[in-house]
Design an enzyme around this catalytic site. Structure first.
Site, PDB file in Angstrom:
ATOM      1  N   SER A  21      63.442  59.412  -0.618  1.00 52.87           N
ATOM      2  CA  SER A  21      63.895  58.348   0.296  1.00 52.87           C
ATOM      3  C   SER A  21      64.901  57.395  -0.343  1.00 52.87           C
ATOM      4  O   SER A  21      64.941  56.222  -0.016  1.00 52.87           O
ATOM      5  CB  SER A  21      62.684  57.579   0.828  1.00 52.87           C
ATOM      6  N   GLY A  22      65.715  57.912  -1.280  1.00 48.07           N
ATOM      7  CA  GLY A  22      66.809  57.099  -1.823  1.00 48.07           C
ATOM      8  C   GLY A  22      68.046  57.223  -0.944  1.00 48.07           C
ATOM      9  O   GLY A  22      67.975  57.712   0.199  1.00 48.07           O
ATOM     10  N   LYS A  33      57.141  60.166  -2.372  1.00 48.82           N
ATOM     11  CA  LYS A  33      55.843  60.254  -3.042  1.00 48.82           C
ATOM     12  C   LYS A  33      55.151  58.912  -3.246  1.00 48.82           C
ATOM     13  O   LYS A  33      53.971  58.884  -3.555  1.00 48.82           O
ATOM     14  CB  LYS A  33      55.966  61.018  -4.353  1.00 48.82           C
ATOM     15  N   ALA A  73      69.533  50.570  -8.801  1.00 51.51           N
ATOM     16  CA  ALA A  73      70.940  50.660  -9.235  1.00 51.51           C
ATOM     17  C   ALA A  73      71.564  49.271  -9.170  1.00 51.51           C
ATOM     18  O   ALA A  73      71.486  48.597  -8.153  1.00 51.51           O
ATOM     19  CB  ALA A  73      71.696  51.632  -8.344  1.00 51.51           C
ATOM     20  N   GLN A  74      72.171  48.869 -10.270  1.00 49.50           N
ATOM     21  CA  GLN A  74      72.711  47.503 -10.311  1.00 49.50           C
ATOM     22  C   GLN A  74      74.198  47.476 -10.000  1.00 49.50           C
ATOM     23  O   GLN A  74      74.656  46.796  -9.095  1.00 49.50           O
ATOM     24  CB  GLN A  74      72.474  46.900 -11.702  1.00 49.50           C
ATOM     25  N   GLY A  75      74.975  48.268 -10.773  1.00 52.77           N
ATOM     26  CA  GLY A  75      76.438  48.135 -10.802  1.00 52.77           C
ATOM     27  C   GLY A  75      77.101  48.209  -9.451  1.00 52.77           C
ATOM     28  O   GLY A  75      77.645  47.224  -8.951  1.00 52.77           O
ATOM     29  N   GLU A 103      84.018  48.928 -14.551  1.00 55.20           N
ATOM     30  CA  GLU A 103      83.028  49.495 -15.471  1.00 55.20           C
ATOM     31  C   GLU A 103      83.713  50.466 -16.416  1.00 55.20           C
ATOM     32  O   GLU A 103      84.890  50.802 -16.224  1.00 55.20           O
ATOM     33  CB  GLU A 103      81.880  50.176 -14.692  1.00 55.20           C
ATOM     34  N   HIS A 152      72.380  55.479 -20.908  1.00 57.58           N
ATOM     35  CA  HIS A 152      73.078  54.222 -20.629  1.00 57.58           C
ATOM     36  C   HIS A 152      73.048  53.397 -21.908  1.00 57.58           C
ATOM     37  O   HIS A 152      71.999  53.245 -22.525  1.00 57.58           O
ATOM     38  CB  HIS A 152      72.386  53.469 -19.487  1.00 57.58           C
ATOM     39  N   ARG A 200      80.635  56.154 -21.416  1.00 60.22           N
ATOM     40  CA  ARG A 200      79.262  55.869 -21.850  1.00 60.22           C
ATOM     41  C   ARG A 200      78.796  56.683 -23.039  1.00 60.22           C
ATOM     42  O   ARG A 200      78.023  56.196 -23.866  1.00 60.22           O
ATOM     43  CB  ARG A 200      78.308  56.147 -20.687  1.00 60.22           C
ATOM     44  N   ARG A 224      79.214  61.687 -16.373  1.00 60.32           N
ATOM     45  CA  ARG A 224      79.483  61.015 -15.097  1.00 60.32           C
ATOM     46  C   ARG A 224      80.235  59.710 -15.324  1.00 60.32           C
ATOM     47  O   ARG A 224      79.862  58.896 -16.177  1.00 60.32           O
ATOM     48  CB  ARG A 224      78.155  60.716 -14.400  1.00 60.32           C
ATOM     49  N   SER A 252      77.828  57.871  -8.794  1.00 54.47           N
ATOM     50  CA  SER A 252      76.680  58.643  -8.295  1.00 54.47           C
ATOM     51  C   SER A 252      76.269  58.259  -6.876  1.00 54.47           C
ATOM     52  O   SER A 252      75.956  59.136  -6.064  1.00 54.47           O
ATOM     53  CB  SER A 252      75.487  58.500  -9.232  1.00 54.47           C
TER      54      SER A 252
END
Ligand code: SIN
Length: 558
Positions: free
Chosen positions: A12-13, A34, A45-47, A115, A244, A290, A386, A391
């Site tokens: 459910s993202g 779940k 997710a922040q960015g 970023e 990260h 990264r 990535r 994403s």
């Protein structure tokens, strides 16, 4: 209990919700998740989301940055399509009510952050809580859609797959595998369900919990990767695990990320003595890709013996920091760190798995009726590394494409005869077992995560990888041997999935005899474009039964 829907979405993202909202125009959708519906990686997710919306930006620049990060393994057609679809998908999210920060500049829609690896400012964000804003808006839209049913606390155990071996004489020349649904365990009642659907979409996210230190929430146990592998789907590039560079280092902070956007706003990495070190490693310094930054921190920590390095943003105005990073400011403040005055202690941690279930441009896997979208998929966008904030963009674009493909085919699918589906064979653990070897779960969970961190981490060697493979095979055998003594539980299912995914990561890492992107092996320190400019693919041996076998994919040992 048996349930029948047109579409079954597992997870459910952002991927699952975006697919469901579009597919619901054409049929009924079940979303099984779940835990709580909000407990997803998206929510943390922040960015933000990378997209070409700035005046000085262009599609070719975003494409070039993505290809450079991917280090030779991106699929250029996919990169081009995803990048060009970005602005439409972002505006769609804004229409669902996601409160993205707006630009104060006349004529510019969104405030755009920067970023690592991006040559322009292009990160659309909602302060430093972009994922939460997206998740909340999409869940609310899904809950108000009469065609969407959300089942919380429903953990997928295995896919229901019909296997055909097409033979020429006695030799199987081709296999055909058709997915009809999934067996699902409802907790805490421990009730088993069979969900049938014309299309099954895996949106199960990543597998960060396979490592001791991760930015991922506890749900990231690689369930979708494990189920797809057991069902016979192709998986690829699992060795490319993104670490990260900056997770908060504090005994009371679990999995808390310090967004790359902090470096985008001028934050600098320094050592314990206050000395900046990134210029030693890359001309882009703190905003290098990264893999470069994470390896630099790893090297600094190993050389100095320190437990962490520091991220210093104290030169920016306190009021600005509190407004731009309210979540990070508050979390650090609660732990006694004032980011306006103190450098933030940080360490690298497993963050994102760039490989996954192989899909085409419509999110189709190598199994009929089975799709994969989001972090669990390997679409060709990320290649060997990535690019930051690509994403959520990928998840939205492929949710859109796969729903579009499903809509084209739903009328035909509805006419197909569904085979007889056996009840779930409960192959993992026992529903009513009174014996208990629960220590085995906690112990092996811990061992796997340490093993992966120490032997399959940021810097690898052939020896460490071989040792890791030997150990993980022993651990998986031990788990299998003790299954009859362990009651069925979410922890047990997740442990088995995690152990399988760990083995697959190791096997991919052993195959790749070079260093590229996120895979760095001291015994093969250079990139080898002649032999290795290709994906590493793993696939389970086919079940060879000419009659066509329907059932839980894990009936056969992996
Ligand atoms: C971050 O905020 O640093 C994470 C963004 C991403 O992983 O794309």
């Amino acid at each position: 209990m048996e349930h029948q829907f047109d579409f079954l979405v597992i997870g459910s993202g952002i991927a699952g919700l975006s697919f469901a909202l579009r597919a619901a125009r054409h049929g009924t959708v079940a979303i099984v998740t779940k835990k709580d519906k909000l407990e997803t990686s998206t929510n943390y997710a922040q960015g933000g989301i990378a997209s070409v919306l700035g005046r000085d930006d262009s599609f070719p620049l975003h494409i070039e940055d993505t290809l450079n990060a991917g280090d030779g393994l991106c699929h250029p057609d996919i990169v081009e399509h995803v990048v060009r679809s970005g602005p439409d998908r972002i505006r769609e999210l804004a229409d669902y009510g996601v409160p993205f920060n707006r630009s104060p500049v006349e004529g510019l829609e969104f405030d755009l952050g920067r970023e690592g690896g991006h040559s322009r400012n292009r990160i659309v964000h909602a302060h430093d809580m972009t994922g939460r804003a997206v998740e909340t808006a999409l869940v609310s839209a899904a809950e108000n859609n009469p065609n969407i049913h959300i089942y919380e606390n429903h953990l997928a155990l295995d896919l229901i797959v019909e296997h055909f071996a097409i033979k020429a004489g006695s030799i199987a020349v081709r296999h055909r595998d058709v997915c009809w649904g999934a067996y699902i365990l409802e907790s805490p009642r421990m009730e088993l369900h069979t969900f049938l659907a014309h299309a099954v979409v895996l949106c199960t996210g990543g597998a960060g919990k396979v490592y001791l230190y991760t930015s991922n929430p506890d749900v990231a146990t690689g369930d979708g990767l494990a189920m797809a592998y057991r069902a016979g789907a192709c998986l690829a590039n699992l060795e490319f695990v993104q670490f990260h560079p900056t997770c908060l280092y504090h005994p009371h902070a679990k999995n808390f990320l310090i967004s790359e956007a902090v470096r985008g706003e001028g934050g600098r990495l320094i050592d314990r003595r206050g000395k900046a070190f990134m210029e030693k490693y890359h001309p882009l310094k703190d905003l290098a890709f990264r893999d470069v930054v994470a390896r630099a921190i790893d090297t600094e920590m190993k050389q100095s013996g320190d437990d962490c390095v520091f991220l210093d943003i104290t030169h920016r105005e306190p009021d600005y920091l509190k407004t731009r990073f309210p979540n990070i400011y508050q979390k650090c403040h609660l732990l006694g760190i004032d980011i306006t005055k103190d450098p933030i202690p940080v360490v690298p941690a497993a963050h994102y798995i760039c490989g996954g279930i192989v899909t085409d441009g419509f999110g189709r896997t190598t199994l009929e009726n089975l799709y994969a979208v989001g972090e669990c998929a390997c679409t060709g966008l990320h290649g060997a590394n990535r690019l930051a904030s690509n994403s959520l963009l990928e998840a939205m674009v492929f949710a859109y494409e796969s729903a579009f493909h499903c809509a084209e085919h739903i009328q035909q699918w509805r006419k197909r005869p569904v085979p007889e589906i056996p009840a779930c064979p409960i192959p993992m653990g026992h529903l009513n077992s009174i014996q208990s070897e629960m220590v085995l779960i906690a112990h092996n969970w811990d061992i796997i995560r340490r093993l992966m961190w120490n032997y399959v981490g940021i810097v690898r060697t052939d020896k460490r990888l071989e040792l890791a493979l030997t150990h993980i095979r022993q651990i998986r055998m031990e788990i299998r041997e003790h299954l009859p003594n362990i009651p069925l539980s979410n922890d047990l299912v997740e442990l088995q999935d995690l152990a399988l995914v760990a083995e697959l990561i190791i096997r991919c890492a052993i195959q790749r005899k070079e260093s590229r992107g996120l895979h760095y092996n001291l015994d093969h320190p250079r990139k080898n474009d002649v032999a290795w400019r290709q994906d590493t693919v793993v696939r389970r041996r086919q079940v060879e039964d000419p009659r066509g076998v329907v059932g839980a994919a894990n009936n056969v040992p992996t």
